[in-house]
Write a protein that holds these residues in place. Sequence first.
Motif, PDB file in Angstrom:
ATOM      1  N   PRO A 179       0.802  -1.232   0.000  1.00 41.61           N
ATOM      2  CA  PRO A 179       0.000   0.000   0.000  1.00 41.61           C
ATOM      3  C   PRO A 179       0.831   1.276   0.000  1.00 41.61           C
ATOM      4  O   PRO A 179       0.287   2.360  -0.219  1.00 41.61           O
ATOM      5  CB  PRO A 179      -0.821  -0.113   1.281  1.00 41.61           C
ATOM      6  N   LEU A 180       2.139   1.179   0.264  1.00 41.35           N
ATOM      7  CA  LEU A 180       3.003   2.358   0.271  1.00 41.35           C
ATOM      8  C   LEU A 180       4.144   2.169  -0.720  1.00 41.35           C
ATOM      9  O   LEU A 180       4.697   1.071  -0.844  1.00 41.35           O
ATOM     10  CB  LEU A 180       3.575   2.596   1.669  1.00 41.35           C
ATOM     11  N   ALA A 208       1.053   6.858  -1.013  1.00 37.77           N
ATOM     12  CA  ALA A 208      -0.044   5.910  -0.800  1.00 37.77           C
ATOM     13  C   ALA A 208      -0.527   5.383  -2.144  1.00 37.77           C
ATOM     14  O   ALA A 208      -1.031   6.137  -2.973  1.00 37.77           O
ATOM     15  CB  ALA A 208      -1.189   6.588  -0.053  1.00 37.77           C
ATOM     16  N   ARG A 209      -0.359   4.095  -2.362  1.00 35.40           N
ATOM     17  CA  ARG A 209      -0.828   3.475  -3.605  1.00 35.40           C
ATOM     18  C   ARG A 209      -2.354   3.464  -3.662  1.00 35.40           C
ATOM     19  O   ARG A 209      -2.955   3.503  -4.732  1.00 35.40           O
ATOM     20  CB  ARG A 209      -0.293   2.050  -3.699  1.00 35.40           C
ATOM     21  N   LEU A 240      -5.741   5.245   2.383  1.00 36.00           N
ATOM     22  CA  LEU A 240      -5.369   4.618   3.649  1.00 36.00           C
ATOM     23  C   LEU A 240      -6.212   5.209   4.771  1.00 36.00           C
ATOM     24  O   LEU A 240      -6.348   6.431   4.882  1.00 36.00           O
ATOM     25  CB  LEU A 240      -3.886   4.840   3.944  1.00 36.00           C
ATOM     26  N   SER A 241      -6.751   4.361   5.610  1.00 34.91           N
ATOM     27  CA  SER A 241      -7.633   4.813   6.681  1.00 34.91           C
ATOM     28  C   SER A 241      -6.856   5.088   7.964  1.00 34.91           C
ATOM     29  O   SER A 241      -5.786   4.509   8.209  1.00 34.91           O
ATOM     30  CB  SER A 241      -8.713   3.773   6.953  1.00 34.91           C
ATOM     31  N   LEU A 242      -7.391   5.969   8.766  1.00 29.77           N
ATOM     32  CA  LEU A 242      -6.808   6.310  10.064  1.00 29.77           C
ATOM     33  C   LEU A 242      -6.654   5.055  10.914  1.00 29.77           C
ATOM     34  O   LEU A 242      -7.595   4.262  11.042  1.00 29.77           O
ATOM     35  CB  LEU A 242      -7.705   7.327  10.773  1.00 29.77           C
ATOM     36  N   GLY A 243      -5.464   4.874  11.468  1.00 30.62           N
ATOM     37  CA  GLY A 243      -5.222   3.752  12.358  1.00 30.62           C
ATOM     38  C   GLY A 243      -4.724   2.495  11.678  1.00 30.62           C
ATOM     39  O   GLY A 243      -4.302   1.552  12.358  1.00 30.62           O
ATOM     40  N   ARG A 244      -4.760   2.450  10.364  1.00 28.73           N
ATOM     41  CA  ARG A 244      -4.295   1.252   9.651  1.00 28.73           C
ATOM     42  C   ARG A 244      -2.807   1.049   9.900  1.00 28.73           C
ATOM     43  O   ARG A 244      -2.025   2.010   9.926  1.00 28.73           O
ATOM     44  CB  ARG A 244      -4.562   1.385   8.155  1.00 28.73           C
ATOM     45  N   GLN A 245      -2.410  -0.187  10.103  1.00 30.51           N
ATOM     46  CA  GLN A 245      -1.005  -0.510  10.314  1.00 30.51           C
ATOM     47  C   GLN A 245      -0.429  -1.122   9.045  1.00 30.51           C
ATOM     48  O   GLN A 245      -1.001  -2.063   8.488  1.00 30.51           O
ATOM     49  CB  GLN A 245      -0.843  -1.467  11.500  1.00 30.51           C
ATOM     50  N   VAL A 246       0.692  -0.561   8.606  1.00 33.23           N
ATOM     51  CA  VAL A 246       1.295  -0.967   7.344  1.00 33.23           C
ATOM     52  C   VAL A 246       2.731  -1.394   7.590  1.00 33.23           C
ATOM     53  O   VAL A 246       3.505  -0.677   8.231  1.00 33.23           O
ATOM     54  CB  VAL A 246       1.251   0.186   6.319  1.00 33.23           C
ATOM     55  N   GLN A 247       3.082  -2.585   7.103  1.00 28.58           N
ATOM     56  CA  GLN A 247       4.441  -3.093   7.239  1.00 28.58           C
ATOM     57  C   GLN A 247       5.367  -2.313   6.316  1.00 28.58           C
ATOM     58  O   GLN A 247       5.090  -2.145   5.114  1.00 28.58           O
ATOM     59  CB  GLN A 247       4.495  -4.578   6.870  1.00 28.58           C
TER      60      GLN A 247
END
Length: 515
Positions: A11-12, A24-25, A28-35
Amino acid sequence: MPLVIDAAMTPLIRLNGADNVLIAREALSLGRQVQLGDTVVRIRAQVPAGHKIAARAIPRGEAIRKYDTVIGRAARDIEAGDHVHTHNIELIDFERDPGFGLDVRPVDYVPQAERASFMGIVRPDGRVATRNFIGILASVNCSSTVIKNIAGWFTPERLADYPNVDGVVAFAQTSGCGMSSPSEHFDVLRRTIAGYARHPNLAGVLIVGLGCERNQVSDLMSSQGLETDASMRTLVMQDSGGTRATIEAGIAAIQSMLPVANAIERRKVSASHLKIGLECGGSDGFSGITANPALGAAMDILVRHGGTAILSETPEIHGVEYMLTRRAVTPEVGQKLLDRLAWWERYTRGHNGQFNGVVGPGNQQGGLANIFEKSLGSAMKGGTTPLQAVYEYAEPIDESGFVFMDSPGYDPVAVTGQIASGANMICFTTGRGSMFGSKPAPTIKLASNTPMFTRLREDMDINCGLVIDGERSVQEMGQDIFEHILQAASGQRTKSELLGLGDHEFVPWHMGIVS
């Protein structure tokens, strides 16, 4: 600067290892965790697709880097995962080393016998066209209604006997009188009209004036080295009996040109005859990742085949001009570009223009924070080959390869100048969805992202969003664009042509006072 992004559907997007922002591909929502590598980033805001987030904590005052290029500095402390945009980036200007010629690399030209080709129209004097129009030009706004009526008479039914003629088009304009003369504005207007009159895509030309305007038809012709003949005619309304009589005379003049204009056939010619005007409008955060670098890759291919790529929109290289001066073939070429930027700085001083930092609402909504970020993407359209020459607006382009023509960033004005300079095709990138077309040189529109391409499929020719989708590399997309250019140059209609666009996009640059 890398031209290939990681195709993995994360996603990034990290464009360069030195960047402190990510793209951001997708939304993205608030609070989402992205590796992100070995760490997990928590998104601290609602972030639209194409916008930036902080890859790490960025203290106030630190430079914001995208593609390892400074696009501003942090206006306040920014936490990892924060949305990075106009609310927390401030524009900073700084001295840049022009580095004249430092990045000039030899071009690996394709041998003449192996160069790509298209089916072009070869004029008797050797000029090569991609379309076959008859054009009517107004010397002044006061004759614009007349030329529109002349062109309007030539309906598809009346042109049915001339299948090789693409149409009769009126290039109306809103100046020509009430202006300072002599002046730079006056010279630019005449140069623009003359560039269209000489354009290879016009098989015949009629120039119509009123009679009392500053831009006198006779002086226009003599000052620009234009001469009347069977394919170049002039009319003056006050000498021709007025409105109705001039319309009748104009129709008769065009009718006399049609048989000769129709007597053409396309034949195989080298791609070296292509002059492509490069334009972008309605840009977004993906434009500098997909459409613009892919178009740049296509232009690198074109230059290798002997063609010409014309970058313009001077305000939209502001802040990244060193990317071009470092590719200048001589210090004089690089300095000419800097001189045009200095002129723009004077021209826009005290005005709320894009050159001074603020980009349009559509650009901001698409993820671009300021002019430096927009310029970063815009400059990519020119590819990587040496900068051969710098031209003023509508000045005839006599060098092949990658060149620059000074112009505003306003799309119709920039493209008008490119066509007047000799561009016989236009490639137009967009992220928001600009609805644009041009005559007599057709426009190919390149979408930066798949959702917009899908939504506006009738207007977009090529989906460069395939790069973000992981289906094409930038280089592969560039090859696709190049092949599409050859097909369109051979007569395949572009989307804007199918929609009938281009009759109202002749907009010469107004740069002077009106009196």
